[in-house]
Design a protein around this motif. Sequence first.
Motif: not given
Length: 433
Positions: A90-96
């Motif tokens: 879901f993209g780098s921003a939602w990695y965590a």
Amino acid sequence: MTDGARREASAHRLRRFLGSRAALWTGFALVHAAIIWLNLAAPGYPLGDVTAVYRHWAENAAHGWLRMGIDAPWVYPILAFAPMTVALAFGSAWYAQTWLAIVTVLNALAFGVLIGRAGLSRPRRIAAWWWLGFLALLGPIAFGRIDAITVPFAITGLLWAAGRPRVAAVLLTIGAWIKVWPAALVAALVIAVRRRLEVLTVAVSLSVGILGVSLLAGAGENAVGFVAEQAGRGLQIEAPLAVGWLWQIVAGSKSVRIVYDRQILTFQIDGPGADAAAALTTPLMALGVLVVVLIGIRAVRRGAAFGRLLPPLALSFVVVLMLANKVGSPQFATWLAAPVILGLVLRPARFAVPALVAASIALLTHIIYPYWYGWLLIADPAFVFMLTIKSLLLVVLLVWGIRSLWKLGSSRSQRSLVRDVGAVSTTMDLDDN
């Protein structure tokens, strides 16, 4: 109805609710929600490895720049890259958040296997509540490292070991190619199960297949580079063997200090004898594993029942890996969950002591990391003391496991063999659950 009768009725309803699947799944949701929140909001940077390291590796591979374990040596086995890459979905921003969701889904699958679909037995309820309590005591680190991906594989593999040994071998082997430690559970399974040749064939064949795919992808010798990467590490401050050097710092020694290794990204001991101790861990671990293997084989040759043998054997292997380890990272505490859960399912009364000890280790780990980890980095006496107690509790677990394995060959264990076989066969037949 009298007040006493009302209280008794209320207590009965509460006990019934706590023993229900609804209560267990509610507990699962609450514990996981709390740990997710702690990982995202708590001080101490609990998701540091996930967001600063795993994401970096995954992004490099996604851009075609560098594939760890293929284009360069890596500290992890090759399959560790799979969940790290999937977390970019879901993209780098939602990695965590994606990483935490992956861990939660895998835990939910293992939890579903644990409580089953048929009648929910008391041992399974105990094991399920213990796991939730263990996760709550352990805190953010239970989800915040690659080890969190392997634990559900290990739990499910051990629970299916009796009824589905080949499937168990697949799950445990996959776990070992994500993070090495489940290989110890494969060894325990090979020793304890009667169909050991099938288990060994599955594990070896799957490993050869994974290695083959890695070589076809261009890994070359990097496919097994994690062995050399681990061997090159120094003595990390959380390692049980490091306790002696930490106490020297507490005592005011100027020759011992804590340093940061920027290549491995860990805090290590720098001082007289530390490098020798780090080099000693590998032969010490090999010796410990050999001792457990020999005692396990002794128990098998003397007729130990599978269900009585596998839990203490798996626990002993895991604790040897933790004690004779130059790394000793806090996430290693997650490894204890799988053998303890199996023991509570099969012999809850017998495994009460290791369950309590493992829970205590989880609590001490949580206190040390991540919130107040800085105090350990300056060798604060209170935190060095807690780390010492944690190491001693691991010794207690190993002594308990070895003693249990040794007693399996005694005449007393032989007399109880027939009684236990019926109970174990009923509990372990997961095909009916």
